[in-house]
Design a protein around this motif. Sequence first.
Motif, PDB file in Angstrom:
ATOM      1  N   LEU A 140      16.933  14.789 -30.241  1.00  0.00           N
ATOM      2  CA  LEU A 140      17.497  13.626 -30.805  1.00  0.00           C
ATOM      3  C   LEU A 140      17.427  14.990 -32.221  1.00  0.00           C
ATOM      4  CD1 LEU A 140      17.050  10.560 -30.420  1.00  0.00           C
ATOM      5  CD2 LEU A 140      19.549  11.125 -29.828  1.00  0.00           C
ATOM      6  N   SER A 141      18.969  15.357 -33.011  1.00  0.00           N
ATOM      7  CA  SER A 141      18.824  15.434 -34.284  1.00  0.00           C
ATOM      8  C   SER A 141      18.701  14.310 -35.397  1.00  0.00           C
ATOM      9  CB  SER A 141      20.208  15.957 -34.723  1.00  0.00           C
ATOM     10  OG  SER A 141      19.968  17.381 -33.982  1.00  0.00           O
ATOM     11  N   CYS A 142      17.436  14.574 -36.165  1.00  0.00           N
ATOM     12  CA  CYS A 142      17.760  13.515 -37.223  1.00  0.00           C
ATOM     13  C   CYS A 142      18.173  14.002 -39.221  1.00  0.00           C
ATOM     14  CB  CYS A 142      15.950  13.202 -36.994  1.00  0.00           C
ATOM     15  SG  CYS A 142      15.720  11.376 -38.304  1.00  0.00           S
ATOM     16  N   GLU A 143      18.703  12.949 -39.623  1.00  0.00           N
ATOM     17  CA  GLU A 143      19.793  13.596 -40.734  1.00  0.00           C
ATOM     18  C   GLU A 143      19.188  12.730 -41.706  1.00  0.00           C
ATOM     19  OE1 GLU A 143      23.372  13.908 -43.359  1.00  0.00           O
ATOM     20  OE2 GLU A 143      23.839  14.591 -40.662  1.00  0.00           O
ATOM     21  N   LEU A 144      18.557  12.425 -43.094  1.00  0.00           N
ATOM     22  CA  LEU A 144      18.235  11.519 -44.200  1.00  0.00           C
ATOM     23  C   LEU A 144      20.320  11.486 -44.588  1.00  0.00           C
ATOM     24  CD1 LEU A 144      16.337   9.233 -44.970  1.00  0.00           C
ATOM     25  CD2 LEU A 144      15.662  11.818 -46.626  1.00  0.00           C
ATOM     26  N   LEU A 194      20.659   8.075 -46.721  1.00  0.00           N
ATOM     27  CA  LEU A 194      20.116   8.223 -47.633  1.00  0.00           C
ATOM     28  C   LEU A 194      19.536   6.926 -48.087  1.00  0.00           C
ATOM     29  CD1 LEU A 194      22.841   7.339 -49.659  1.00  0.00           C
ATOM     30  CD2 LEU A 194      22.964   4.977 -49.213  1.00  0.00           C
ATOM     31  N   LEU A 195      18.716   7.496 -49.335  1.00  0.00           N
ATOM     32  CA  LEU A 195      16.985   6.296 -49.979  1.00  0.00           C
ATOM     33  C   LEU A 195      17.922   4.940 -50.506  1.00  0.00           C
ATOM     34  CD1 LEU A 195      15.062   9.469 -51.438  1.00  0.00           C
ATOM     35  CD2 LEU A 195      14.607   7.670 -49.101  1.00  0.00           C
ATOM     36  N   GLY A 196      17.316   4.078 -50.131  1.00  0.00           N
ATOM     37  CA  GLY A 196      17.099   2.547 -50.699  1.00  0.00           C
ATOM     38  C   GLY A 196      16.621   2.608 -52.015  1.00  0.00           C
ATOM     39  N   PRO A 197      16.114   1.618 -52.511  1.00  0.00           N
ATOM     40  CA  PRO A 197      15.572   1.867 -53.473  1.00  0.00           C
ATOM     41  C   PRO A 197      14.186   1.048 -53.643  1.00  0.00           C
ATOM     42  CG  PRO A 197      17.209   0.001 -53.524  1.00  0.00           C
ATOM     43  CD  PRO A 197      17.285   0.222 -52.088  1.00  0.00           C
ATOM     44  N   HIS A 198      13.869   1.320 -52.662  1.00  0.00           N
ATOM     45  CA  HIS A 198      12.769   0.476 -52.311  1.00  0.00           C
ATOM     46  C   HIS A 198      11.980   0.824 -51.124  1.00  0.00           C
ATOM     47  CE1 HIS A 198       9.220  -2.469 -52.334  1.00  0.00           C
ATOM     48  NE2 HIS A 198       9.460  -2.076 -53.472  1.00  0.00           N
ATOM     49  N   TYR A 199      11.387   2.300 -51.268  1.00  0.00           N
ATOM     50  CA  TYR A 199      10.997   2.888 -49.464  1.00  0.00           C
ATOM     51  C   TYR A 199      11.687   2.947 -48.201  1.00  0.00           C
ATOM     52  CZ  TYR A 199       6.702   3.071 -52.405  1.00  0.00           C
ATOM     53  OH  TYR A 199       5.418   3.090 -54.029  1.00  0.00           O
ATOM     54  N   ASP A 200      13.243   2.619 -48.254  1.00  0.00           N
ATOM     55  CA  ASP A 200      14.099   2.579 -47.126  1.00  0.00           C
ATOM     56  C   ASP A 200      14.937   3.353 -47.310  1.00  0.00           C
ATOM     57  OD1 ASP A 200      15.228   0.728 -49.995  1.00  0.00           O
ATOM     58  OD2 ASP A 200      16.389  -0.477 -49.152  1.00  0.00           O
ATOM     59  N   TYR A 201      15.542   3.767 -46.043  1.00  0.00           N
ATOM     60  CA  TYR A 201      16.665   4.481 -46.210  1.00  0.00           C
ATOM     61  C   TYR A 201      17.431   4.836 -44.819  1.00  0.00           C
ATOM     62  CZ  TYR A 201      12.655   5.455 -41.562  1.00  0.00           C
ATOM     63  OH  TYR A 201      12.661   5.911 -40.932  1.00  0.00           O
ATOM     64  N   LEU A 202      18.233   5.252 -44.936  1.00  0.00           N
ATOM     65  CA  LEU A 202      19.118   5.737 -43.238  1.00  0.00           C
ATOM     66  C   LEU A 202      18.941   6.618 -42.838  1.00  0.00           C
ATOM     67  CD1 LEU A 202      22.003   3.784 -42.125  1.00  0.00           C
ATOM     68  CD2 LEU A 202      22.745   4.638 -43.832  1.00  0.00           C
ATOM     69  N   ALA A 203      19.214   6.756 -41.535  1.00  0.00           N
ATOM     70  CA  ALA A 203      18.845   7.642 -40.841  1.00  0.00           C
ATOM     71  C   ALA A 203      19.980   7.860 -40.103  1.00  0.00           C
ATOM     72  CB  ALA A 203      17.931   8.241 -40.484  1.00  0.00           C
ATOM     73  N   LYS A 204      20.712   8.609 -39.610  1.00  0.00           N
ATOM     74  CA  LYS A 204      21.223   9.477 -38.423  1.00  0.00           C
ATOM     75  C   LYS A 204      20.915   9.928 -37.467  1.00  0.00           C
ATOM     76  CE  LYS A 204      25.961  11.954 -37.456  1.00  0.00           C
ATOM     77  NZ  LYS A 204      26.989  12.797 -38.226  1.00  0.00           N
ATOM     78  N   LEU A 205      20.778   9.770 -36.545  1.00  0.00           N
ATOM     79  CA  LEU A 205      19.970  10.819 -34.742  1.00  0.00           C
ATOM     80  C   LEU A 205      21.855  11.142 -33.969  1.00  0.00           C
ATOM     81  CD1 LEU A 205      17.825   9.192 -36.143  1.00  0.00           C
ATOM     82  CD2 LEU A 205      17.263   8.326 -33.983  1.00  0.00           C
ATOM     83  N   SER A 206      21.291  12.284 -34.040  1.00  0.00           N
ATOM     84  CA  SER A 206      22.563  12.714 -32.728  1.00  0.00           C
ATOM     85  C   SER A 206      21.564  13.503 -31.564  1.00  0.00           C
ATOM     86  CB  SER A 206      23.337  13.104 -33.286  1.00  0.00           C
ATOM     87  OG  SER A 206      23.392  14.234 -34.458  1.00  0.00           O
ATOM     88  N   LEU A 207      22.560  13.822 -30.440  1.00  0.00           N
ATOM     89  CA  LEU A 207      22.438  14.348 -29.272  1.00  0.00           C
ATOM     90  C   LEU A 207      22.277  16.312 -29.978  1.00  0.00           C
ATOM     91  CD1 LEU A 207      23.932  13.227 -26.508  1.00  0.00           C
ATOM     92  CD2 LEU A 207      21.028  13.411 -26.727  1.00  0.00           C
ATOM     93  N   LYS A 208      21.351  16.728 -29.889  1.00  0.00           N
ATOM     94  CA  LYS A 208      20.709  18.046 -30.614  1.00  0.00           C
ATOM     95  C   LYS A 208      21.562  18.827 -29.402  1.00  0.00           C
ATOM     96  CE  LYS A 208      16.254  18.632 -31.986  1.00  0.00           C
ATOM     97  NZ  LYS A 208      14.469  19.059 -31.788  1.00  0.00           N
ATOM     98  N   GLU A 209      22.148  20.071 -30.022  1.00  0.00           N
ATOM     99  CA  GLU A 209      23.631  20.935 -29.089  1.00  0.00           C
ATOM    100  C   GLU A 209      22.458  22.265 -29.289  1.00  0.00           C
ATOM    101  OE1 GLU A 209      27.026  21.127 -31.166  1.00  0.00           O
ATOM    102  OE2 GLU A 209      27.510  19.071 -31.714  1.00  0.00           O
ATOM    103  N   TYR A 210      22.943  22.667 -27.558  1.00  0.00           N
ATOM    104  CA  TYR A 210      22.721  24.263 -27.324  1.00  0.00           C
ATOM    105  C   TYR A 210      23.643  25.240 -27.523  1.00  0.00           C
ATOM    106  CZ  TYR A 210      17.768  22.035 -27.175  1.00  0.00           C
ATOM    107  OH  TYR A 210      16.766  20.552 -27.495  1.00  0.00           O
TER     108      TYR A 210
END
Length: 237
Positions: free
Chosen positions: A215-219, A221-237
């Motif tokens: 899986l690819s993992c992309e950050l 957005l960072l939140g105000p208190h050590y929190d974050y939103l990540a987007k995961l997707s299948l890696k392409e070959y």
Amino acid sequence: MEDVFGKALMDYHLGNYTEDILTFSSLDEEDAIPLPYLFRNFEAMPLLEQKAMEMARGSVLDIGCGAGNHALYLQEKGMKVTALDSSAGAIEVCKKRGVINPINQTLLEYKEEKFDTLLLLMNGVGLAGTLDHLNVFLRHLTSLLKPNGQILLDSSDIIYMFNQDDDGGYWIPSNGNYYGEVTFVMRYKGNKTAPFPWLYIDYNTLQNACAANNLSCELVLLGPHYDYLAKLSLKEY
């Protein structure tokens, strides 16, 4: 297990709001989950959730949907949403609030359909329970994705909850477990749940787990208190 969460949601929906859900954790913390917050609209959602709502596309599986706030918002935008929760009470509330396709099942039981977007908000990755179980959890999520699908999840790095020494390091209990593994009990109106595991995962550890599971993992957005939103997707070959 006693459906403490579902009973609390139903009480609030029916206008019987007299108290909040209390939570007790292995971090020796007592906290409360305000029931009105579990019925928030888009404007009252944290920025991480609002961003996830904006990024959602195609068919959506809202995992751990609770009272259906995210599903209802996306439905109103004309999107096809399936709302999934292991709490029968939560799903009943979703139905009463107008969620079109609510399903009462655990995530690992659910195998019926594939989606363009999987939503795991309010620290939805916590459903993995422990770091050891994260690979199984991610593989199951992957099995529910369409070829160009995405997983949108938020979590928090709870390292800040541990004492810091003069050199900036943290005093973490040496019990062999990952520090983001927490055990919770919820109590409401004299009823309580059995203890259940919940995972808070720092972004680097999530990245490593994704890399091990194609899986690819992309950050996003960072939140105000050590929190974050990540987007995961299948890696392409």
